[in-house]
Design a protein around this motif. Structure first.
Motif, PDB file in Angstrom:
ATOM      1  N   LYS A  18      45.633 -82.934 -19.138  1.00 16.76           N
ATOM      2  CA  LYS A  18      46.268 -82.131 -18.085  1.00 16.76           C
ATOM      3  C   LYS A  18      45.319 -81.821 -16.924  1.00 16.76           C
ATOM      4  O   LYS A  18      45.718 -81.224 -15.933  1.00 16.76           O
ATOM      5  CB  LYS A  18      46.771 -80.801 -18.680  1.00 16.76           C
ATOM      6  CG  LYS A  18      48.042 -80.927 -19.500  1.00 16.76           C
ATOM      7  CD  LYS A  18      49.232 -81.459 -18.716  1.00 16.76           C
ATOM      8  CE  LYS A  18      49.846 -80.386 -17.839  1.00 16.76           C
ATOM      9  NZ  LYS A  18      51.037 -80.908 -17.124  1.00 16.76           N
ATOM     10  N   ALA A  25      42.629 -74.638 -21.416  1.00 19.05           N
ATOM     11  CA  ALA A  25      43.285 -75.428 -22.459  1.00 19.05           C
ATOM     12  C   ALA A  25      43.235 -74.701 -23.793  1.00 19.05           C
ATOM     13  O   ALA A  25      44.240 -74.604 -24.509  1.00 19.05           O
ATOM     14  CB  ALA A  25      42.604 -76.788 -22.571  1.00 19.05           C
ATOM     15  N   PHE A  28      45.527 -71.771 -23.759  1.00 20.68           N
ATOM     16  CA  PHE A  28      46.924 -72.159 -23.865  1.00 20.68           C
ATOM     17  C   PHE A  28      47.272 -72.532 -25.297  1.00 20.68           C
ATOM     18  O   PHE A  28      48.264 -72.050 -25.862  1.00 20.68           O
ATOM     19  CB  PHE A  28      47.224 -73.345 -22.932  1.00 20.68           C
ATOM     20  CG  PHE A  28      48.585 -73.919 -23.144  1.00 20.68           C
ATOM     21  CD1 PHE A  28      49.707 -73.297 -22.602  1.00 20.68           C
ATOM     22  CD2 PHE A  28      48.773 -75.060 -23.918  1.00 20.68           C
ATOM     23  CE1 PHE A  28      50.959 -73.806 -22.809  1.00 20.68           C
ATOM     24  CE2 PHE A  28      50.031 -75.570 -24.117  1.00 20.68           C
ATOM     25  CZ  PHE A  28      51.132 -74.951 -23.566  1.00 20.68           C
TER      26      PHE A  28
ATOM     27  N   ASP B  20      55.381 -74.861 -15.290  1.00 23.06           N
ATOM     28  CA  ASP B  20      54.048 -75.290 -15.714  1.00 23.06           C
ATOM     29  C   ASP B  20      53.928 -75.240 -17.226  1.00 23.06           C
ATOM     30  O   ASP B  20      53.405 -76.169 -17.852  1.00 23.06           O
ATOM     31  CB  ASP B  20      52.982 -74.386 -15.091  1.00 23.06           C
ATOM     32  CG  ASP B  20      52.806 -74.668 -13.605  1.00 23.06           C
ATOM     33  OD1 ASP B  20      53.282 -75.749 -13.176  1.00 23.06           O
ATOM     34  OD2 ASP B  20      52.221 -73.829 -12.901  1.00 23.06           O
ATOM     35  N   MET B  24      53.079 -78.130 -19.839  1.00 24.06           N
ATOM     36  CA  MET B  24      51.934 -78.028 -20.723  1.00 24.06           C
ATOM     37  C   MET B  24      52.361 -78.155 -22.180  1.00 24.06           C
ATOM     38  O   MET B  24      51.679 -78.807 -22.975  1.00 24.06           O
ATOM     39  CB  MET B  24      51.219 -76.690 -20.501  1.00 24.06           C
ATOM     40  CG  MET B  24      50.383 -76.672 -19.232  1.00 24.06           C
ATOM     41  SD  MET B  24      50.015 -75.013 -18.709  1.00 24.06           S
ATOM     42  CE  MET B  24      48.492 -74.704 -19.562  1.00 24.06           C
ATOM     43  N   SER B  27      53.064 -81.773 -22.937  1.00 24.89           N
ATOM     44  CA  SER B  27      51.859 -82.593 -23.038  1.00 24.89           C
ATOM     45  C   SER B  27      51.066 -82.247 -24.294  1.00 24.89           C
ATOM     46  O   SER B  27      50.498 -83.132 -24.942  1.00 24.89           O
ATOM     47  CB  SER B  27      50.995 -82.452 -21.784  1.00 24.89           C
ATOM     48  OG  SER B  27      50.605 -81.115 -21.619  1.00 24.89           O
TER      49      SER B  27
END
Lengths: 640, 90
Positions: A18, A25, A28, B20, B24, B27
């Protein structure tokens, strides 16, 4: 493969993908999984697009047994987390195996132990192979295809190898074939081996092979007498009188019919001398028979080549006859399947008898027609009417089975035509022997195929016939392989009654061994006499079961009508009667019902309602009258 | 909680827009599934383990029609929750 990807690797991969910082990352992903956990806690259910569904499932408490101590204990009810991947993800994961499809298995296909024992390897190709193997389990057809394909190739040794394999496999697979049969097949195989060996040696050394061939020829000749003694003197004479060309023809025909194998071998052996004269012919044939380097062979080689040819022809014949045997066994297997499918329609003994004869006559019609157009001496003509009589008898015995003789008739016509055509061909192509050989081979193949086709048609249109064929054909193979029943009359006698066949076979076996010391002609005479005896016996036996059956049927009918009459007598209408006082009292015993009591007093089950009517105060439940209840049995008076 | 609620909740927690977050998530899922396709085991500490298991071929029988079917071998995702999460929901 097989690596463990932990959260750190995942973060790295995700950040890379990303274009995020590792911190973001990590943030998240941690939040992602934490939220799943949280959502499960709240809703017991989380659905993530493209991934799947997490669910909490309640598991009830249940009892279990401690494996070690055997104690019973309670497994507490709990909640478990289930994850069901979405269809897209599932398919993606299963991509390597996606080409597999669920296969519906047919009846009778046994995969027992296959799915359990067979480890499917990681390699999908190997998996596919094992999958195919499963589909081809115990299918004789495949082997048969192999056989036919290799038949067409011009490598007799290979063919022999496959045929012997097929024979061995078939013998092991078909349980019905007697041990006698197996023994004889082994003998055949041994003979084949010898022949193939000899042919291989021929290629290597001409001179030495010449000697060896002679040895083998003598061996064959030694073997021949044993078999040929069993052949009646008549048929032997017939074939002795045939010309060398006819012998070659006979080879091709014998390929169709094993029955004639032995006489043909004998005739071929005897025709060596005339063949020697035809040096050109022989060399051409030898050329055909893989001795490519030796067409220019000098006159001294003529002898050798002729013998090579002889072996060659025998080889060919053996191969083809094996082929027919294989197909027969194939057919037996098929017909067994038929039997399994239609077990209800069991043929009566009479039917089996008739159709068996039909099949036999059909089989025999082939050699018969082979002989007739060739204008052989009257001795064969003697056989012909006898053989013809068989189908006629069956014809009169049972009109239903007409189709089978008809078909055999059609077969005969076909073969006559073919024989004629062959004759014409023979005249036309007399000069070119090489092409003639190939043509005969070709014609033999066609004839064999036509026989096969007719058999298949009979199977399709006459299932009864098929079913009755099963024992007949098994017998046939047994007989064929024993090669004792080359005489049509003998075979005819051996077939009619299934019970008599084994004994006849045994007798034949005994003869086979005895013949080494005894005279062939005396043997043949005795065989004919015995065969006639057996035939007569079988006829008698055949009639008996039918009579018995009929009488049994009659008895059954009588019984049926009797019982019907009884029922009619017992059928009484309760409305036709009125109660006129009490006849007697009766105490109900254990296990008794009103119906039974009614039957006891009035000889009818139908009048129990009247007993009920008369005892309504005592009986609370008509379906359950307790033992000890005292009933008043009413006196009945007919209204009429 | 369905996908929409999940995205909304996640965006509220992380401060990204729902779009978004949706990107995310997809992915992240693709990263996991790629690893699984390669035959790797994805271990998430405190959550559980995702791995691929091979189911052998088997013969299944339709109880209604008694028809026997040869079910081919297949690869399936297996999720084994960690002990932490197991105990939590017990």
């Amino acid at each position: 493969m097989g690596e463990r990807i932990n959260i750190q690797n995942l973060i790295d991969l995700f950040a890379e993908k990303k274009g995020l910082s590792k911190k973001d990352a990590e943030n998240f992903l941690k939040e992602f999984f934490a939220l799943i956990e949280k959502a499960l806690e709240i809703d017991k259910y989380v659905k993530i697009k493209g991934f799947g569904t997490f669910k909490l499932i309640d598991v009830d408490s249940r009892e279990s047994v401690n494996v070690n101590t055997g104690e019973r204990f309670q497994i507490q009810g709990h909640t478990k987390i289930s994850f069901a991947p979405e269809a897209s993800l599932r398919d993606q994961i299963n991509k390597p195996f996606s080409h597999f499809e669920t296969v519906i298995l047919n009846e009778g296909v046994d995969f027992e132990g296959m799915s359990v024992t067979d480890e499917i390897s990681d390699n999908e190709d190997e998996a596919g192979v094992s999958f195919e193997e499963e589909n081809e389990i115990s299918s004789n057809d495949v082997e048969y295809e192999d056989l036919t394909s290799s038949m067409q190739s011009e490598e007799p040794e290979k063919v022999q190898a496959t045929t012997t394999n097929v024979i061995e496999e078939n013998t092991s697979s078909s349980e019905n074939i007697s041990s006698v049969n197996a023994d004889n097949q082994q003998e055949i195989i041994g003979a084949e081996d010898e022949i193939s060996k000899s042919s291989a040696e021929i290629d290597k050394e001409i001179v030495t092979s010449h000697e060896e061939v002679e040895i083998i020829a003598t061996e064959i000749q030694q073997e021949e007498p044993i078999d040929s003694k069993d052949i009646s003197g008549l048929s032997k004479e017939v074939h002795e009188e045939e010309s060398s060309i006819q012998a070659a023809e006979a080879v091709s025909y014998a390929a169709e019919e094993n029955i004639e194998d032995e006489p043909v071998i004998a005739s071929v052996l005897e025709k060596i001398v005339p063949l020697k004269g035809k040096h050109e012919d022989v060399s051409m044939k030898a050329d055909n028979a893989e001795a490519v380097d030796k067409p220019q062979a000098p006159a001294t080689l003529a002898e050798f080549i002729s013998q090579a040819l002889e072996i060659k022809s025998k080889e060919k014949k053996v191969v083809v006859s094996n082929n027919t045997e294989a197909t027969k066994e194939d057919l037996i297997v098929k017909s067994k399947e038929w039997l399994a499918v239609i077990p209800k329609e069991e043929p009566t003994p009479k039917e089996t008898f008739v159709s068996k004869e039909d099949s036999v006559s059909k089989e025999e019609s082939v050699p018969k027609e082979v002989i007739v157009p060739r204008e052989v001496p009257t001795s064969t003509d003697k056989f012909v009417p006898k053989e013809v009589s068989a189908p006629k008898e069956t014809h009169t015995e049972k009109a239903e089975e007409e189709s089978a003789p008809k078909q055999s008739g059609a077969l005969i016509e076909e073969l006559i035509l073919k024989a004629k055509a062959e004759k014409v061909q023979q005249e036309v192509i007399a000069s070119s022997q090489n092409s003639k050989m190939t043509i005969y081979y070709f014609v033999a193949m066609i004839a064999f195929l036509s026989v096969f086709a007719v058999a298949v048609f009979t199977y399709i249109y006459n299932p009864d016939f098929v079913m009755s064929m099963v024992p007949a054909s098994t017998e046939k193979t047994a007989i064929d392989s024993t090669k004792v029943d080359s005489v049509p009359v003998k075979k005819e006698a051996a077939i009619p009654m299934p019970d008599t066949i084994p004994s006849a076979d045994k007798k034949d076996m005994g003869r086979l061994t005895d013949t080494e010391t005894r005279n062939a002609e005396a043997e043949a005479k005795r065989a004919v006499a015995e065969a006639e005896k057996i035939l007569a016996e079988s006829r008698k036996k055949d009639k008996e079961p039918v009579v018995v059956k009929e009488s049994a049927k009659a008895n059954e009918k009588a019984e049926a009508t009797d019982s019907k009459e009884k029922k009619v007598l017992e059928k009484l209408n309760p409305n036709d009667y009125t109660i006129a006082g009490t006849k007697s009292t009766y105490t109900v015993k254990k296990g008794e019902s009103l119906v039974r009591i009614s039957q006891q007093f009035y000889n009818s089950k139908d009048l129990w309602t009247l007993i009920l009517k008369h005892n309504q105060k005592v009986i609370k439940d008509e379906d359950n009258v307790p033992a000890g209840t005292v009933l008043k049995i009413p006196n009945l008076r007919s209204k009429k | 909680m369905n996908n929409k609620e999940f995205i909304t909740e996640l965006s509220g927690r992380l401060g990204y827009s729902a779009k978004d977050i949706s990107d995310m998530v997809s992915s992240a899922v693709s990263v996991v599934s790629e690893q699984l396709q390669e035959g790797n085991t994805v271990v998430v500490q405190g959550f559980g383990t995702f791995d691929v298991k091979k189911k052998l071929e088997r013969i299944s029988v339709n109880p209604a029609t008694k028809q026997r079917m040869l079910v081919p071998p297949k690869l399936v995702i297996n999720f084994k929750p960690s002990n932490v999460i197991k105990d939590k929901f017990k």
